[in-house]
Motif scaffolding. Structure first.
Motif, PDB file in Angstrom:
ATOM      1  N   ASP A   1      -2.085  17.766   7.358  1.00 21.16           N
ATOM      2  CA  ASP A   1      -1.945  16.919   8.538  1.00 21.16           C
ATOM      3  C   ASP A   1      -2.544  15.531   8.313  1.00 21.16           C
ATOM      4  OD1 ASP A   1      -0.670  18.904   9.982  1.00 21.16           O
ATOM      5  OD2 ASP A   1      -2.551  19.709  10.759  1.00 21.16           O
ATOM      6  N   ASN A   2      -3.207  15.341   7.202  1.00 20.69           N
ATOM      7  CA  ASN A   2      -3.882  14.078   6.917  1.00 20.69           C
ATOM      8  C   ASN A   2      -3.056  13.214   5.967  1.00 20.69           C
ATOM      9  OD1 ASN A   2      -6.161  14.889   8.422  1.00 20.69           O
ATOM     10  ND2 ASN A   2      -6.869  16.085   6.685  1.00 20.69           N
ATOM     11  N   PHE A   3      -3.479  11.960   5.825  1.00 23.34           N
ATOM     12  CA  PHE A   3      -2.889  11.079   4.821  1.00 23.34           C
ATOM     13  C   PHE A   3      -4.004  10.235   4.234  1.00 23.34           C
ATOM     14  CE2 PHE A   3      -2.854   8.373   8.557  1.00 23.34           C
ATOM     15  CZ  PHE A   3      -3.107   7.108   8.064  1.00 23.34           C
ATOM     16  N   TYR A   4      -3.738   9.661   3.083  1.00 21.98           N
ATOM     17  CA  TYR A   4      -4.665   8.715   2.491  1.00 21.98           C
ATOM     18  C   TYR A   4      -3.867   7.522   1.986  1.00 21.98           C
ATOM     19  CZ  TYR A   4      -3.343  10.842  -2.010  1.00 21.98           C
ATOM     20  OH  TYR A   4      -2.653  11.312  -3.097  1.00 21.98           O
ATOM     21  N   THR A   5      -4.550   6.423   1.787  1.00 24.21           N
ATOM     22  CA  THR A   5      -3.878   5.227   1.296  1.00 24.21           C
ATOM     23  C   THR A   5      -4.301   4.963  -0.137  1.00 24.21           C
ATOM     24  OG1 THR A   5      -5.606   3.754   2.123  1.00 24.21           O
ATOM     25  CG2 THR A   5      -3.741   4.197   3.581  1.00 24.21           C
ATOM     26  N   SER A   6      -3.446   4.265  -0.823  1.00 22.84           N
ATOM     27  CA  SER A   6      -3.719   3.879  -2.197  1.00 22.84           C
ATOM     28  C   SER A   6      -3.146   2.484  -2.419  1.00 22.84           C
ATOM     29  CB  SER A   6      -3.058   4.887  -3.137  1.00 22.84           C
ATOM     30  OG  SER A   6      -3.412   4.608  -4.469  1.00 22.84           O
ATOM     31  N   PRO A   7      -3.814   1.667  -3.230  1.00 20.77           N
ATOM     32  CA  PRO A   7      -3.303   0.312  -3.477  1.00 20.77           C
ATOM     33  C   PRO A   7      -2.122   0.318  -4.450  1.00 20.77           C
ATOM     34  CG  PRO A   7      -5.255   0.688  -4.780  1.00 20.77           C
ATOM     35  CD  PRO A   7      -5.081   1.914  -3.912  1.00 20.77           C
ATOM     36  N   ASP A   8      -1.466  -0.813  -4.554  1.00 20.30           N
ATOM     37  CA  ASP A   8      -0.298  -0.905  -5.435  1.00 20.30           C
ATOM     38  C   ASP A   8      -0.648  -0.814  -6.915  1.00 20.30           C
ATOM     39  OD1 ASP A   8      -1.480  -3.372  -5.645  1.00 20.30           O
ATOM     40  OD2 ASP A   8       0.353  -4.503  -5.307  1.00 20.30           O
TER      41      ASP A   8
ATOM     42  N   LEU B   1       4.869   1.676   1.122  1.00 18.06           N
ATOM     43  CA  LEU B   1       5.604   2.907   0.868  1.00 18.06           C
ATOM     44  C   LEU B   1       4.974   4.061   1.645  1.00 18.06           C
ATOM     45  CD1 LEU B   1       6.080   2.736  -3.016  1.00 18.06           C
ATOM     46  CD2 LEU B   1       7.590   1.868  -1.231  1.00 18.06           C
ATOM     47  N   ILE B   2       5.823   4.849   2.298  1.00 16.52           N
ATOM     48  CA  ILE B   2       5.394   6.095   2.925  1.00 16.52           C
ATOM     49  C   ILE B   2       5.809   7.204   1.964  1.00 16.52           C
ATOM     50  CG2 ILE B   2       5.643   7.647   4.898  1.00 16.52           C
ATOM     51  CD1 ILE B   2       4.360   5.020   5.707  1.00 16.52           C
ATOM     52  N   VAL B   3       4.840   7.949   1.464  1.00 17.49           N
ATOM     53  CA  VAL B   3       5.059   8.941   0.418  1.00 17.49           C
ATOM     54  C   VAL B   3       4.787  10.337   0.983  1.00 17.49           C
ATOM     55  CG1 VAL B   3       4.224   9.767  -1.821  1.00 17.49           C
ATOM     56  CG2 VAL B   3       4.414   7.310  -1.399  1.00 17.49           C
TER      57      VAL B   3
ATOM     58  N   ALA C   1       5.637  10.583   9.995  1.00 17.56           N
ATOM     59  CA  ALA C   1       4.637   9.968   9.124  1.00 17.56           C
ATOM     60  C   ALA C   1       4.381   8.508   9.507  1.00 17.56           C
ATOM     61  CB  ALA C   1       5.071  10.072   7.659  1.00 17.56           C
ATOM     62  N   ILE C   2       5.446   7.768   9.815  1.00 15.51           N
ATOM     63  CA  ILE C   2       5.283   6.369  10.235  1.00 15.51           C
ATOM     64  C   ILE C   2       4.484   6.305  11.530  1.00 15.51           C
ATOM     65  CG2 ILE C   2       6.512   4.358  11.156  1.00 15.51           C
ATOM     66  CD1 ILE C   2       8.686   4.915   9.062  1.00 15.51           C
ATOM     67  N   GLN C   3       4.795   7.180  12.470  1.00 16.78           N
ATOM     68  CA  GLN C   3       4.044   7.185  13.719  1.00 16.78           C
ATOM     69  C   GLN C   3       2.565   7.445  13.451  1.00 16.78           C
ATOM     70  OE1 GLN C   3       5.105  10.196  16.604  1.00 16.78           O
ATOM     71  NE2 GLN C   3       3.378   9.693  17.904  1.00 16.78           N
ATOM     72  N   ARG C   4       2.253   8.459  12.651  1.00 16.50           N
ATOM     73  CA  ARG C   4       0.849   8.810  12.388  1.00 16.50           C
ATOM     74  C   ARG C   4       0.123   7.714  11.636  1.00 16.50           C
ATOM     75  NH1 ARG C   4       1.274  13.937   9.596  1.00 16.50           N
ATOM     76  NH2 ARG C   4      -0.917  13.630   9.128  1.00 16.50           N
TER      77      ARG C   4
ATOM     78  N   ASN D   1       0.845  -1.188   0.000  1.00 21.59           N
ATOM     79  CA  ASN D   1       0.000   0.000   0.000  1.00 21.59           C
ATOM     80  C   ASN D   1       0.875   1.229   0.000  1.00 21.59           C
ATOM     81  OD1 ASN D   1      -2.686  -1.100   0.170  1.00 21.59           O
ATOM     82  ND2 ASN D   1      -2.154  -1.759   2.229  1.00 21.59           N
ATOM     83  N   LEU D   2       0.322   2.327  -0.483  1.00 23.78           N
ATOM     84  CA  LEU D   2       0.986   3.618  -0.428  1.00 23.78           C
ATOM     85  C   LEU D   2       0.264   4.454   0.616  1.00 23.78           C
ATOM     86  CD1 LEU D   2       1.277   2.586  -3.507  1.00 23.78           C
ATOM     87  CD2 LEU D   2       1.989   4.903  -3.916  1.00 23.78           C
ATOM     88  N   PHE D   3       1.018   5.011   1.540  1.00 25.35           N
ATOM     89  CA  PHE D   3       0.486   5.935   2.532  1.00 25.35           C
ATOM     90  C   PHE D   3       0.968   7.312   2.101  1.00 25.35           C
ATOM     91  CE2 PHE D   3       0.559   1.858   4.496  1.00 25.35           C
ATOM     92  CZ  PHE D   3      -0.552   1.830   5.320  1.00 25.35           C
ATOM     93  N   VAL D   4       0.063   8.108   1.540  1.00 28.16           N
ATOM     94  CA  VAL D   4       0.421   9.380   0.920  1.00 28.16           C
ATOM     95  C   VAL D   4       0.066  10.534   1.852  1.00 28.16           C
ATOM     96  CG1 VAL D   4       0.100  10.858  -1.096  1.00 28.16           C
ATOM     97  CG2 VAL D   4      -0.021   8.363  -1.350  1.00 28.16           C
ATOM     98  N   PHE D   5       1.071  11.349   2.150  1.00 29.99           N
ATOM     99  CA  PHE D   5       0.898  12.545   2.969  1.00 29.99           C
ATOM    100  C   PHE D   5       0.967  13.756   2.045  1.00 29.99           C
ATOM    101  CE2 PHE D   5       2.082   9.321   5.900  1.00 29.99           C
ATOM    102  CZ  PHE D   5       1.481   9.662   7.110  1.00 29.99           C
ATOM    103  N   PRO D   6      -0.190  14.384   1.750  1.00 31.06           N
ATOM    104  CA  PRO D   6      -0.196  15.540   0.843  1.00 31.06           C
ATOM    105  C   PRO D   6       0.646  16.694   1.373  1.00 31.06           C
ATOM    106  CG  PRO D   6      -2.406  14.689   1.137  1.00 31.06           C
ATOM    107  CD  PRO D   6      -1.533  14.005   2.157  1.00 31.06           C
ATOM    108  N   TYR D   7       1.105  17.508   0.459  1.00 27.80           N
ATOM    109  CA  TYR D   7       1.947  18.657   0.769  1.00 27.80           C
ATOM    110  C   TYR D   7       1.222  19.585   1.731  1.00 27.80           C
ATOM    111  CZ  TYR D   7       4.864  22.777  -0.110  1.00 27.80           C
ATOM    112  OH  TYR D   7       5.695  23.846   0.019  1.00 27.80           O
TER     113      TYR D   7
END
Length: 162
Positions: free
Chosen positions: A11-18, A130-132, A115-118, A2-8
């Protein structure tokens, strides 16, 4: 994966599949990306990423560096026409991953540790995830029907066809 995407600057993130990750055939040096009909606006956003080495859940920031040892960068094509934060299929282009040198916490990687903690507070992270972190939000560009936009990423020529 999975991709854990942190937008520019968010404070939020979203996930996306491979399925969002473009898998390049070694013989290809150009690719055609077909935009779904309902999409009117696209963004090309550069990012830095790390690859998770081992599974984790509820990781404290000071121990986050124990769960990754490689990093890379890339670009993804996304839209906010559907919802805020998404990755379309085959729209994430990754540069080759590079080992991070040194022991202990990595200098300059504190944002990844946070980001990993959140992310791990809400979801389990698995090996290969992936943490993006988006680096900057470029200007959106309008897509007109029956138009083509071309750009180059590393040694890959990308042609976006609407």
């Amino acid at each position: 994966m999975n991709l854990f995407v942190f937008p520019y600057q968010s404070d939020n993130f979203y996930t996306s599949p491979d399925t969002a990750v473009f898998r390049k055939d070694s013989s290809e040096n150009s690719v055609k990306y077909y935009v779904p009909d309902k999409i009117e606006t696209l963004r090309a956003i550069p990012f830095a990423y790390i690859k998770i080495d081992k599974a984790c859940k509820c990781i404290r920031e000071e121990y986050a560096h124990l769960y990754y040892s490689t990093c890379g960068w890339g670009i993804h094509i996304c839209t906010y026409d559907i919802n805020e934060g998404n990755c379309l299929d085959n729209s994430v282009f990754l540069a080759p991953i590079t080992p991070i040198k040194g022991n202990g916490p990595y200098q300059g990687f504190e944002f990844f540790d946070t980001a990993i903690q959140r992310a791990s507070e809400y979801m389990s992270l698995r090996s290969g995830d992936l943490i993006v972190l988006e680096l900057e939000d470029f200007e959106a560009f309008e897509i007109e029907q029956d138009s083509t936009i071309k750009f180059c990423y590393k040694d890959l020529n990308i042609e976006i066809i609407a």
